[in-house]
Design a protein around this motif. Structure first.
Motif, PDB file in Angstrom:
ATOM      1  N   THR B  98     -12.504  -5.322  -2.672  1.00 42.50           N
ATOM      2  CA  THR B  98     -13.586  -4.889  -1.789  1.00 42.50           C
ATOM      3  C   THR B  98     -13.039  -4.119  -0.591  1.00 42.50           C
ATOM      4  O   THR B  98     -13.534  -3.036  -0.246  1.00 42.50           O
ATOM      5  N   VAL B  99     -11.989  -4.695   0.024  1.00 43.26           N
ATOM      6  CA  VAL B  99     -11.395  -4.003   1.170  1.00 43.26           C
ATOM      7  C   VAL B  99     -10.850  -2.645   0.734  1.00 43.26           C
ATOM      8  O   VAL B  99     -11.040  -1.638   1.418  1.00 43.26           O
ATOM      9  N   GLY B 100     -10.200  -2.609  -0.439  1.00 43.15           N
ATOM     10  CA  GLY B 100      -9.654  -1.339  -0.932  1.00 43.15           C
ATOM     11  C   GLY B 100     -10.730  -0.293  -1.097  1.00 43.15           C
ATOM     12  O   GLY B 100     -10.609   0.831  -0.600  1.00 43.15           O
ATOM     13  N   LEU B 101     -11.827  -0.658  -1.776  1.00 44.29           N
ATOM     14  CA  LEU B 101     -12.900   0.308  -2.021  1.00 44.29           C
ATOM     15  C   LEU B 101     -13.588   0.705  -0.718  1.00 44.29           C
ATOM     16  O   LEU B 101     -13.828   1.887  -0.460  1.00 44.29           O
ATOM     17  N   ALA B 102     -13.878  -0.290   0.131  1.00 44.20           N
ATOM     18  CA  ALA B 102     -14.603   0.008   1.366  1.00 44.20           C
ATOM     19  C   ALA B 102     -13.757   0.880   2.285  1.00 44.20           C
ATOM     20  O   ALA B 102     -14.255   1.832   2.898  1.00 44.20           O
ATOM     21  N   ALA B 103     -12.450   0.555   2.378  1.00 48.15           N
ATOM     22  CA  ALA B 103     -11.580   1.357   3.245  1.00 48.15           C
ATOM     23  C   ALA B 103     -11.478   2.783   2.728  1.00 48.15           C
ATOM     24  O   ALA B 103     -11.489   3.742   3.506  1.00 48.15           O
ATOM     25  N   ALA B 104     -11.414   2.929   1.369  1.00 49.11           N
ATOM     26  CA  ALA B 104     -11.361   4.280   0.804  1.00 49.11           C
ATOM     27  C   ALA B 104     -12.646   5.030   1.136  1.00 49.11           C
ATOM     28  O   ALA B 104     -12.626   6.226   1.439  1.00 49.11           O
ATOM     29  N   LEU B 105     -13.771   4.318   1.109  1.00 48.74           N
ATOM     30  CA  LEU B 105     -15.056   4.945   1.421  1.00 48.74           C
ATOM     31  C   LEU B 105     -15.078   5.433   2.875  1.00 48.74           C
ATOM     32  O   LEU B 105     -15.496   6.560   3.170  1.00 48.74           O
ATOM     33  N   VAL B 106     -14.604   4.560   3.777  1.00 48.92           N
ATOM     34  CA  VAL B 106     -14.546   4.953   5.195  1.00 48.92           C
ATOM     35  C   VAL B 106     -13.653   6.182   5.352  1.00 48.92           C
ATOM     36  O   VAL B 106     -14.012   7.172   5.997  1.00 48.92           O
ATOM     37  N   THR B 107     -12.474   6.101   4.696  1.00 50.63           N
ATOM     38  CA  THR B 107     -11.514   7.203   4.772  1.00 50.63           C
ATOM     39  C   THR B 107     -12.140   8.518   4.322  1.00 50.63           C
ATOM     40  O   THR B 107     -12.051   9.544   4.999  1.00 50.63           O
ATOM     41  N   VAL B 108     -12.788   8.479   3.142  1.00 52.93           N
ATOM     42  CA  VAL B 108     -13.345   9.694   2.560  1.00 52.93           C
ATOM     43  C   VAL B 108     -14.505  10.218   3.421  1.00 52.93           C
ATOM     44  O   VAL B 108     -14.641  11.427   3.629  1.00 52.93           O
ATOM     45  N   LEU B 220      -6.455   7.410  -5.111  1.00 49.84           N
ATOM     46  CA  LEU B 220      -5.154   6.911  -4.668  1.00 49.84           C
ATOM     47  C   LEU B 220      -5.297   6.112  -3.373  1.00 49.84           C
ATOM     48  O   LEU B 220      -4.536   5.185  -3.113  1.00 49.84           O
ATOM     49  N   MET B 221      -6.297   6.502  -2.567  1.00 51.12           N
ATOM     50  CA  MET B 221      -6.526   5.834  -1.290  1.00 51.12           C
ATOM     51  C   MET B 221      -6.906   4.370  -1.490  1.00 51.12           C
ATOM     52  O   MET B 221      -6.532   3.513  -0.692  1.00 51.12           O
ATOM     53  N   VAL B 222      -7.627   4.068  -2.589  1.00 48.15           N
ATOM     54  CA  VAL B 222      -7.989   2.679  -2.879  1.00 48.15           C
ATOM     55  C   VAL B 222      -6.717   1.858  -3.034  1.00 48.15           C
ATOM     56  O   VAL B 222      -6.585   0.770  -2.458  1.00 48.15           O
ATOM     57  N   GLY B 223      -5.763   2.421  -3.781  1.00 43.45           N
ATOM     58  CA  GLY B 223      -4.498   1.722  -3.987  1.00 43.45           C
ATOM     59  C   GLY B 223      -3.755   1.490  -2.686  1.00 43.45           C
ATOM     60  O   GLY B 223      -3.300   0.374  -2.403  1.00 43.45           O
ATOM     61  N   SER B 224      -3.663   2.543  -1.875  1.00 39.49           N
ATOM     62  CA  SER B 224      -2.885   2.368  -0.646  1.00 39.49           C
ATOM     63  C   SER B 224      -3.608   1.453   0.336  1.00 39.49           C
ATOM     64  O   SER B 224      -2.974   0.746   1.116  1.00 39.49           O
ATOM     65  N   ALA B 225      -4.958   1.417   0.259  1.00 36.11           N
ATOM     66  CA  ALA B 225      -5.696   0.506   1.132  1.00 36.11           C
ATOM     67  C   ALA B 225      -5.438  -0.945   0.744  1.00 36.11           C
ATOM     68  O   ALA B 225      -5.305  -1.814   1.611  1.00 36.11           O
ATOM     69  N   ILE B 226      -5.335  -1.199  -0.567  1.00 39.34           N
ATOM     70  CA  ILE B 226      -5.031  -2.566  -1.016  1.00 39.34           C
ATOM     71  C   ILE B 226      -3.648  -2.976  -0.507  1.00 39.34           C
ATOM     72  O   ILE B 226      -3.448  -4.085   0.010  1.00 39.34           O
ATOM     73  N   LEU B 227      -2.686  -2.052  -0.622  1.00 47.45           N
ATOM     74  CA  LEU B 227      -1.339  -2.329  -0.111  1.00 47.45           C
ATOM     75  C   LEU B 227      -1.378  -2.590   1.389  1.00 47.45           C
ATOM     76  O   LEU B 227      -0.722  -3.495   1.904  1.00 47.45           O
ATOM     77  N   PHE B 228      -2.167  -1.779   2.077  1.00 47.86           N
ATOM     78  CA  PHE B 228      -2.255  -1.885   3.526  1.00 47.86           C
ATOM     79  C   PHE B 228      -2.826  -3.241   3.941  1.00 47.86           C
ATOM     80  O   PHE B 228      -2.290  -3.919   4.827  1.00 47.86           O
ATOM     81  N   GLU B 229      -3.894  -3.617   3.225  1.00 45.95           N
ATOM     82  CA  GLU B 229      -4.521  -4.899   3.526  1.00 45.95           C
ATOM     83  C   GLU B 229      -3.534  -6.029   3.271  1.00 45.95           C
ATOM     84  O   GLU B 229      -3.425  -6.972   4.053  1.00 45.95           O
ATOM     85  N   ALA B 230      -2.777  -5.906   2.159  1.00 46.97           N
ATOM     86  CA  ALA B 230      -1.783  -6.928   1.838  1.00 46.97           C
ATOM     87  C   ALA B 230      -0.739  -7.011   2.949  1.00 46.97           C
ATOM     88  O   ALA B 230      -0.334  -8.103   3.361  1.00 46.97           O
ATOM     89  N   GLY B 231      -0.343  -5.828   3.448  1.00 43.52           N
ATOM     90  CA  GLY B 231       0.648  -5.792   4.515  1.00 43.52           C
ATOM     91  C   GLY B 231       0.144  -6.483   5.771  1.00 43.52           C
ATOM     92  O   GLY B 231       0.846  -7.304   6.373  1.00 43.52           O
ATOM     93  N   LEU B 232      -1.095  -6.177   6.143  1.00 45.56           N
ATOM     94  CA  LEU B 232      -1.661  -6.791   7.343  1.00 45.56           C
ATOM     95  C   LEU B 232      -1.797  -8.299   7.174  1.00 45.56           C
ATOM     96  O   LEU B 232      -1.483  -9.075   8.083  1.00 45.56           O
ATOM     97  N   SER B 233      -2.258  -8.751   5.984  1.00 44.42           N
ATOM     98  CA  SER B 233      -2.423 -10.188   5.773  1.00 44.42           C
ATOM     99  C   SER B 233      -1.081 -10.891   5.758  1.00 44.42           C
ATOM    100  O   SER B 233      -0.956 -12.011   6.239  1.00 44.42           O
ATOM    101  N   PHE B 234      -0.084 -10.212   5.198  1.00 45.20           N
ATOM    102  CA  PHE B 234       1.260 -10.774   5.161  1.00 45.20           C
ATOM    103  C   PHE B 234       1.717 -11.073   6.584  1.00 45.20           C
ATOM    104  O   PHE B 234       2.344 -12.082   6.868  1.00 45.20           O
ATOM    105  N   LEU B 235       1.358 -10.175   7.509  1.00 47.13           N
ATOM    106  CA  LEU B 235       1.734 -10.374   8.904  1.00 47.13           C
ATOM    107  C   LEU B 235       0.802 -11.338   9.612  1.00 47.13           C
ATOM    108  O   LEU B 235       0.936 -11.578  10.808  1.00 47.13           O
ATOM    109  N   GLY B 236      -0.159 -11.870   8.867  1.00 43.09           N
ATOM    110  CA  GLY B 236      -1.062 -12.838   9.458  1.00 43.09           C
ATOM    111  C   GLY B 236      -2.268 -12.229  10.119  1.00 43.09           C
ATOM    112  O   GLY B 236      -3.092 -12.926  10.703  1.00 43.09           O
ATOM    113  N   LEU B 237      -2.389 -10.894  10.066  1.00 43.76           N
ATOM    114  CA  LEU B 237      -3.523 -10.242  10.698  1.00 43.76           C
ATOM    115  C   LEU B 237      -4.677 -10.163   9.714  1.00 43.76           C
ATOM    116  O   LEU B 237      -5.003  -9.117   9.178  1.00 43.76           O
TER     117      LEU B 237
END
Lengths: 326, 295
Positions: B98-108, B220-237
Motif C-alpha cells: 500500500t505504501v509503495g503504490l500510494a507513494a508512487a501515486l503521490v510521486t507521479v 519502478l517507483m513502486v519498487g523504490s518506494a517499498i525499499l524506502f519504506e523498509a529503510g525508514l522502518s528499519f531505522l524505527g521511523l
C-alpha cells in the motif's frame, strides 16, 4: 468586403542580433471562394504568413505592424478565446507532414469527431457518423471501417485525406494548406490537389495554398503571391504571372520547372537554376532589393533602395526597378 | 506501417489494433516480465486477502521466542517476542504494498503536474518549477524524509507523503523532457490550429503521448518506494502499531546472528517483490518503446 485582407503586415523574429523582419510590408486580399497561392523557396516567409493568420506565431515572433482582417475583425488584436473559436471552425489549416500531423494515440474517427464536438457541440454518435461522411467525402475507401483506424495504419496520402477531412469538418470559410503534398508521392500529389480543388469549389471555401510547385499553382490558383525573403516579389492573377512574369525571381522559379514533351526531337529549353541562396535572416529589412545578389539584371539602384510594387501591363504588380515606368 | 493494397471494393478484413493492444502483445513476449507480473500479482493477492486467512493480531505472542521455522506449525518460526513471523509477514505485505503504490501515486501526481507545466509553458514558469525540482533533487533523500517523519509523526500517510516528496523530481524531469519534445510536433500545432485550449492540449493531446516513459518510471517507483519504506522502518521511523517488512527486519536486527531467519524471510520478500516490479517495469519499457516495437 474581402473575406481576408492583409495590410502592410510586418512580422519580426527576435534574434540575438535584434529583430529581423521575416515578413516585411506584405499586403494582399482574398475573396470568398477564391484560391490564392503563395510560392517561393523555403524560408521566404510563406509558412510564417500562414501562422500569423492563424495567430500561431512561434514564441520569438510577433506582428510588429499591419493588420490581418478576417470577416471584418482584425485577427492580430482579437482576444485568445475568440481566436480559438475561429481556429478549426472558420479558418482551418492543413499541415505539411501528414505523417506527423495526426495524433498517434487516437483513431482518425476520434480526431475528426473531436473537432465537431468542440466547435459544433455535436455528441458522440452524431460526431462519429459525421466523421464517416467526411472520410467518404475525401474519398477514403471503406470509410465506415477506416474510421476506427489509427494514423499509423494509413498511408501518407490517406492521412493527408484525413487532415483535409478534419479541416473541412466545420465547413470553414478559409482553408490554409501549407505545402500539403510535399511529403507525398507524385501520383498522390495530383489526387490531393484535385480533391482540395473539388472540395473547395463545392463548398465555396476560400483556399490559401502554400507551395513551391509551380505546376500546382497553374492548376489550382486564381491569384498568386511570389514571396522572396519575406517580401512580395510579384503578385497578381495566375495567368498574368505564368504567361508574362516580370520579376526576375518569378522567371527563375518558372524556368526551374522541367517541361515534359513527348517529342524527343523537339527543341527543349535548358533547365536553369537560380544561383545563390536566400539571404540570411540578419540582412532582412535592408533598404535594398534583397534579390539583387542573385539577379542577372542587377544594377546600382537595386542596392540603394527597396523597389516598390509597380503595376505591370498584364495586370500584376512586381517589386522590381526594371518595371518602373515614367 | 501496414501498407495494404487496397483494391477497389476489397474490404480490409484485418481489425485495427490499438496501441495498447500492441503494447500488451509486446509485453506478453517478454518472459521475465510476465514472470515478474505473476509474482507481483501473487504478492498483491497475499496483501489483499492474506489477513483474512490470518486474522490474528500479528503482534500477539503465540509461542516461545526464537522458535525455528517449521516448529509447532509456524512456517517461518517466531521472533524475539514469540510472535508468528508468517502472520507478521502477511500483515506487513499489505502495508508495504500500500505504501509503495500510494507513494508512487503521490510521486507521479506531483511529478507530472510540475513537469507538464514546466515543459508546456516554458519561460518563467519553467525556470521557477525546474529550480524547485533541482532543490528537491539535491536534498539527501533519506535524511529529508527522516526529518519529515520525525517532525510530523511516524504515521503511514506521513511516511507515504515523505517518500513521495523526495522522489518526484525524477518524474518531473522525464515529463518535462517529453513535453519539450512533443510540444514542437506537428500534431500539437495542428491541434492548436484546430482551436484546442491549453488544458486540453496538456492532458488530452500531449500527456497520452508522453505517458510511456512516465508509466515505466512510475512502475519502478513502486519498487523504490517499498525499499524506502523498509529503510525508514528499519531505522524505527514507522508506525510502531503496524507491521511492515522493514519493521520486522529492524526489530529483529539485534538477533541476526542467533536467529538469522527472522531477518532473512522479510528480506527475501522485499527482494523478490522489488525484483518483480523491476522486471515488470523493464517489460513495460520494452513494450511501450516505439523504437523497439518496430520489427
Amino acid at each position: 468586403m474581402s473575406l481576408l485582407s492583409v495590410e502592410n503586415l510586418r512580422i519580426e523574429l527576435a534574434l540575438r542580433a535584434g529583430p529581423a523582419p521575416v515578413i516585411d510590408d506584405l499586403s494582399f486580399t482574398l475573396e470568398a471562394g477564391r484560391t490564392l497561392s503563395f510560392v517561393g523557396e523555403s524560408g521566404c516567409g510563406k509558412s510564417m504568413t500562414a501562422l500569423a493568420i492563424m495567430g500561431l506565431l512561434p514564441d520569438v515572433g510577433r506582428v510588429a505592424a499591419g493588420s490581418i482582417t478576417f470577416d471584418g475583425a482584425d485577427l492580430t488584436t482579437l482576444p485568445d478565446a475568440r481566436l480559438r473559436q475561429i481556429r478549426g471552425n472558420e479558418i482551418s489549416m492543413i499541415f505539411q507532414e501528414p505523417m506527423t500531423s495526426l495524433n498517434p494515440v487516437y483513431t482518425v474517427g476520434e480526431q475528426i469527431a473531436e473537432v465537431l464536438r468542440r466547435h459544433r457541440g455535436m455528441t458522440g454518435r452524431d460526431a462519429t457518423a459525421r466523421a464517416v461522411e467526411l472520410l467518404d467525402a475525401v474519398r477514403i475507401p471503406n470509410a465506415r471501417s477506416r474510421v476506427t483506424a489509427y494514423p499509423h495504419e494509413m498511408s501518407g496520402g490517406q492521412r493527408q485525406r484525413v487532415m483535409i477531412a478534419m479541416a473541412l469538418a466545420c465547413a470553414p470559410r478559409l482553408i490554409i494548406a501549407d505545402e500539403p503534398t510535399t511529403a507525398l508521392d507524385v501520383t498522390v500529389q495530383a489526387q490531393i490537389f484535385e480533391l482540395l480543388r473539388d472540395l473547395a469549389h463545392d463548398t465555396g471555401t476560400a483556399l490559401i495554398l502554400i507551395t513551391h510547385d509551380m505546376g500546382a499553382v497553374a492548376e489550382m490558383a486564381d491569384d498568386v503571391v511570389v514571396m522572396y525573403a519575406g517580401r512580395a516579389a510579384e503578385a497578381g492573377p495566375v495567368e498574368a504571372i505564368l504567361d508574362d512574369p516580370r520579376h526576375p525571381y518569378t522567371r527563375g522559379l518558372i524556368a526551374c520547372v522541367p517541361h515534359l514533351t513527348a517529342d524527343p526531337e523537339a527543341a527543349r529549353g535548358d533547365l536553369t537554376e537560380i544561383p545563390g541562396i536566400v539571404p540570411p535572416l540578419a540582412s532582412l529589412g535592408a533598404s535594398a532589393c534583397l534579390f539583387a545578389s542573385r539577379c542577372a539584371h542587377v544594377h546600382d539602384r537595386c542596392h540603394g533602395a527597396r523597389p516598390p510594387a509597380f503595376d505591370c501591363p498584364a495586370g500584376q504588380r512586381a517589386a522590381c526597378w526594371l518595371e518602373e515606368r515614367a | 506501417m501496414t501498407d495494404r493494397p487496397d483494391m477497389a471494393g476489397a474490404p480490409p478484413v484485418e481489425k485495427p489494433r490499438s496501441p495498447a493492444a500492441e503494447a500488451f502483445e509486446m509485453f506478453r513476449r517478454n518472459h521475465a516480465a510476465v514472470a515478474g507480473l505473476v509474482v507481483l500479482i501473487a504478492v498483491i493477492g497475499i496483501a489483499a486477502f492474506g489477513p483474512l486467512l490470518y486474522p490474528e493480531d500479528p503482534f500477539m505472542m503465540v509461542w516461545t521466542p526464537f522458535s525455528p521455522p517449521g516448529e509447532q506449525g509456524y512456517l517461518f518460526g517466531t521472533d524475539y517476542l514469540g510472535r508468528d513471523i508468517m502472520t507478521l509477514m502477511i500483515h506487513g505485505a499489505r502495508v508495504s504494498i500500500t505504501v509503495g503504490l500510494a507513494a508512487a501515486l503521490v510521486t507521479v501526481t506531483i511529478g507530472i503536474t510540475v513537469g507538464a507545466l514546466a515543459g508546456f509553458f516554458r519561460g518563467l514558469v519553467e525556470e521557477a518549477l525546474m529550480r524547485l525540482t533541482e532543490f528537491f533533487q539535491v536534498l539527501p533523500t533519506l535524511l529529508f524524509s527522516m526529518v519529515i517523519v520525525a517532525l510530523f509523526g511516524a504515521s503511514l500517510p506521513m511516511i507515504t507523503l515523505a517518500i513521495g516528496l523526495v522522489s518526484w523530481p525524477a518524474v518531473a524531469r522525464i515529463t518535462r523532457a517529453e513535453f519539450l519534445r512533443i510540444r514542437e510536433l506537428e500534431y500539437v500545432a495542428a491541434a492548436r490550429a484546430g482551436g484546442v485550449r491549453n488544458g486540453r492540449l496538456i492532458f488530452r493531446v500531449i500527456l497520452p503521448n508522453a505517458a510511456p516513459p512516465i508509466i515505466v518510471q512510475a512502475a519502478l517507483m513502486v519498487g523504490s518506494a517499498i525499499l524506502f519504506e523498509a529503510g525508514l522502518s528499519f531505522l524505527g521511523l514507522t508506525d510502531p502499531n503496524v507491521a511492515s517488512w522493514g519493521q520486522i527486519i529492524g526489530a529483529n536486527r539485534p538477533y541476526i546472528l542467533d536467529a538469522s531467519y527472522t531477518v532473512t524471510v522479510p528480506g527475501i520478500a522485499i527482494f523478490v517483490t522489488v525484483l518483480a516490479i523491476s522486471l515488470v517495469g523493464d517489460g513495460l519499457n520494452d513494450a511501450l518503446n516505439p523504437k523497439l516495437r518496430a520489427r
